[in-house]
Scaffold this active site. Sequence first.
Site, mmCIF file in Angstrom:
data_model
loop_
_atom_site.group_PDB
_atom_site.id
_atom_site.type_symbol
_atom_site.label_atom_id
_atom_site.label_comp_id
_atom_site.label_asym_id
_atom_site.label_seq_id
_atom_site.Cartn_x
_atom_site.Cartn_y
_atom_site.Cartn_z
ATOM 1 N N HIS A 239 0.789 -1.231 0.041
ATOM 2 C CA HIS A 239 -0.205 -0.003 -0.239
ATOM 3 C C HIS A 239 0.955 1.167 -0.015
ATOM 4 O O HIS A 239 0.405 2.459 -0.184
ATOM 5 C CB HIS A 239 -0.962 0.113 1.296
ATOM 6 C CG HIS A 239 -0.256 0.516 2.521
ATOM 7 N ND1 HIS A 239 0.524 -0.691 3.130
ATOM 8 C CD2 HIS A 239 -0.256 1.361 3.056
ATOM 9 C CE1 HIS A 239 0.948 -0.088 4.332
ATOM 10 N NE2 HIS A 239 0.576 1.368 4.397
HETATM 11 C C1 UD1 Z 1 -2.357 5.619 5.648
HETATM 12 C C2 UD1 Z 1 -0.945 6.110 6.458
HETATM 13 C C3 UD1 Z 1 0.072 4.857 6.461
HETATM 14 C C4 UD1 Z 1 -0.621 3.452 7.122
HETATM 15 C C5 UD1 Z 1 -1.623 3.244 6.371
HETATM 16 C C6 UD1 Z 1 -2.345 2.026 7.046
HETATM 17 C C7 UD1 Z 1 -0.205 8.187 6.476
HETATM 18 C C8 UD1 Z 1 0.710 9.291 5.699
HETATM 19 N N1 UD1 Z 1 -0.164 6.898 5.672
HETATM 20 O O1 UD1 Z 1 -1.766 5.191 4.472
HETATM 21 O O2 UD1 Z 1 1.400 5.140 7.239
HETATM 22 O O3 UD1 Z 1 0.260 2.530 6.981
HETATM 23 O O4 UD1 Z 1 -2.656 4.422 6.353
HETATM 24 O O5 UD1 Z 1 -3.494 1.559 5.954
HETATM 25 O O6 UD1 Z 1 -0.800 8.646 7.067
HETATM 26 N N2 UD1 Z 1 -8.834 5.337 0.739
HETATM 27 C C9 UD1 Z 1 -10.189 4.561 0.719
HETATM 28 N N3 UD1 Z 1 -10.890 4.644 1.753
HETATM 29 C C10 UD1 Z 1 -10.523 4.713 2.930
HETATM 30 C C11 UD1 Z 1 -9.148 5.145 2.989
HETATM 31 C C12 UD1 Z 1 -8.437 5.443 2.084
HETATM 32 O O7 UD1 Z 1 -10.707 4.431 -0.410
HETATM 33 O O8 UD1 Z 1 -10.999 4.400 4.092
HETATM 34 C C13 UD1 Z 1 -8.107 5.380 -0.501
HETATM 35 C C14 UD1 Z 1 -8.317 7.071 -0.757
HETATM 36 O O9 UD1 Z 1 -8.272 7.005 -2.435
HETATM 37 C C15 UD1 Z 1 -6.923 7.479 -0.355
HETATM 38 C C16 UD1 Z 1 -5.853 6.287 -0.415
HETATM 39 O O10 UD1 Z 1 -6.739 5.332 -0.162
HETATM 40 O O11 UD1 Z 1 -6.372 8.530 -1.333
HETATM 41 C C17 UD1 Z 1 -4.876 6.336 0.495
HETATM 42 O O12 UD1 Z 1 -5.411 6.741 1.920
HETATM 43 P P1 UD1 Z 1 -4.559 7.709 2.706
HETATM 44 O O13 UD1 Z 1 -5.155 7.542 4.381
HETATM 45 O O14 UD1 Z 1 -3.858 9.037 2.464
HETATM 46 O O15 UD1 Z 1 -3.371 6.975 3.174
HETATM 47 P P2 UD1 Z 1 -2.920 5.442 3.224
HETATM 48 O O16 UD1 Z 1 -2.260 5.125 2.117
HETATM 49 O O17 UD1 Z 1 -3.830 4.637 3.738
#
Ligand code: UD1
Length: 370
Positions: free
Chosen positions: A203
Amino acid sequence: MKIVSIVGARPQFIKLAPLDKTLREDHDHVIVHTGQHYNYEMSRAFFDELDIPEPDYNLEIGSGTHAWQTGQMLSALGETLPGIALDLVLVYGDTNSTLAGALAAVKLHLPVAHVESGYRSFDISMPEEVNRLLVDRVAQMLFAPTEDAVDNLVAEGVSRNRIFLVGNIMAESLLGHLDQVKANNILDDLGVVPKSYAVLTVHRPENTDDRGRITAIIEAVIAADFPVLFPVHPRAAQLLDDFGLTRRMNESRIRRLPPMKYLEFAKVQSEAAVILTDSGGMQEEALLLDVPCLTLRYNTERVLTLKLGGNQLVGADGDKITAAFRDLIARPPAISARPLNWDTEVSIRILAAINAGGELLKIGPQSGLM
Ligand code: UD1
């Protein structure tokens, strides 16, 4: 005391669960959810399964750039926290929610304690490393999972009386649920038997958003020719389609799955032959479950997992991934490591430290953080 926990992302809910129960024995515990993770399977499912009460506040920030997301959280927390009349803010791990929580609190002169403090990858290009460094610089109490984390904090000049080697809170969650994990029947549901498959998760943006790297990883895993279960994080889902990798996986022994619930996933991990991941927490869970881990990164802040022989760094190097994966299947190593304080009493140590916090929990001109 009134203690506020600020959480937002999946691994933080896992860390919150045991602490919530222990803190409530002595204190008023308020939960603030930033909304960083918002899908049912990334958020709500964990509250339900781990028996965490409904958050008292949900800021519903959601996804965006790091700057936008962190800024929105900071602003919303700056408005919410003053209304709570709290004594201490707890932040967890290294996500943008952790940074926003610590920064919002310190700007309001509220004391902050950091759970999972002191991990360092020494790679400032990682957003999590920036978050860890900044949070540890402003926190009053630092709860470290390992001795190397303590050493990192001391080397940065943090005074020793602020550092507490409490152990790994994620271990408390996992070990505390082992009976339920054993009883879980997800393997039957998936039609797999123990040790006959590997688990893959990816991820991190440096892997998922880079066509060359994610392709190298997927092709290397396919080349090892072993059954693989791959629960796909929302970040990776669309990109796998865009890069033509979904089609490639459909022709291979990789089985794509939606994100899994905590107990199901712990069961799947516990019976895997090998775990391949770029997650931080899974490197630790693999060690606790005696399953060999290949980390799809060039560095790790979880250095203890390397030292204890349960984990190897293979980056996104295709040849290395395939060779190491094949080797672990052919010659399964015996792993049985129990790091200091990776047990079911981490939250009790944290509670004891907070209860004895005294002067450490006061912020003022004389409190000097170093
Ligand atoms: C975040 C943390 C990472 C952690 C991970 C666990 C930061 C910088 N990163 O990364 O350290 O290991 O969480 O999972 O805080 N999205 C959805 N649904 C959700 C959440 C996210 O669709 O409920 C998608 C969105 O398109 C979003 C992408 O996932 O843009 C990334 O989510 P984001 O919270 O920005 O970072 P993670 O990659 O999840």
